[in-house]
Design a protein around this motif. Structure first.
Motif, mmCIF file in Angstrom:
data_model
loop_
_atom_site.group_PDB
_atom_site.id
_atom_site.type_symbol
_atom_site.label_atom_id
_atom_site.label_comp_id
_atom_site.label_asym_id
_atom_site.label_seq_id
_atom_site.Cartn_x
_atom_site.Cartn_y
_atom_site.Cartn_z
ATOM 1 N N LYS A 179 12.220 2.763 -1.973
ATOM 2 C CA LYS A 179 12.374 2.228 -0.617
ATOM 3 C C LYS A 179 13.852 2.184 -0.235
ATOM 4 O O LYS A 179 14.228 2.552 0.881
ATOM 5 N N ARG A 208 15.047 5.724 0.392
ATOM 6 C CA ARG A 208 14.552 6.201 1.683
ATOM 7 C C ARG A 208 15.375 5.630 2.824
ATOM 8 O O ARG A 208 15.771 6.346 3.747
ATOM 9 N N TYR A 265 9.190 1.228 -6.897
ATOM 10 C CA TYR A 265 8.942 1.113 -5.468
ATOM 11 C C TYR A 265 10.183 0.604 -4.740
ATOM 12 O O TYR A 265 10.562 1.145 -3.704
ATOM 13 N N ASP A 306 0.808 -1.219 0.000
ATOM 14 C CA ASP A 306 0.000 0.000 0.000
ATOM 15 C C ASP A 306 0.842 1.270 0.000
ATOM 16 O O ASP A 306 0.425 2.292 -0.529
ATOM 17 N N GLU A 307 2.033 1.228 0.590
ATOM 18 C CA GLU A 307 2.854 2.440 0.620
ATOM 19 C C GLU A 307 3.388 2.818 -0.760
ATOM 20 O O GLU A 307 3.880 3.923 -0.956
ATOM 21 N N SER A 308 3.274 1.928 -1.723
ATOM 22 C CA SER A 308 3.713 2.258 -3.080
ATOM 23 C C SER A 308 2.724 3.188 -3.783
ATOM 24 O O SER A 308 3.039 3.739 -4.830
ATOM 25 N N SER A 335 1.898 6.075 -2.898
ATOM 26 C CA SER A 335 2.328 7.467 -2.801
ATOM 27 C C SER A 335 3.296 7.847 -3.920
ATOM 28 O O SER A 335 3.557 9.028 -4.129
#
Length: 96
Positions: A75, A78, A71, A6-8, A10
């Motif tokens: 990641k 980050r 993604y 789900d964080e992908s 953004s």
């Protein structure tokens, strides 16, 4: 979905025409042509619907693979920037 968490969501979506989509679409089309050749059918004229289907499946697989690749790279970036932020003593700049 395990493939894209789900964080992908953004991240901005990749362009519809990208390298992975083009290559996998081409591979899908060639595989349909090879299937025609192995089954002794006219290579280009027979099974046009299968050629379109294989090309489309390859195109969408390439799109989602490029989405996954974006993604994974985001990641990793980050995590690396977070590490640099928490350990500034390891990354001193040279005073020129």
């Amino acid at each position: 979905m395990v493939f894209l968490p789900d964080e992908s969501r953004s991240l901005p979506p990749p362009p519809i025409v990208n390298g992975a989509s083009i290559w996998l679409g081409l591979i899908g089309w060639v595989s349909a042509m090879l299937d025609n050749g192995f089954n002794h059918r006219p290579i280009i004229r027979a099974g046009v619907h299968r050629q379109l289907l294989f090309t489309t499946v390859g195109w969408f697989a390439g799109y989602y693979l490029s989405k996954r690749m974006n993604y994974i790279h985001a990641k990793l970036d980050r995590d690396l920037f977070e590490y640099v932020r928490h350990h500034p003593e390891d990354f001193k700049t040279a005073g020129i």
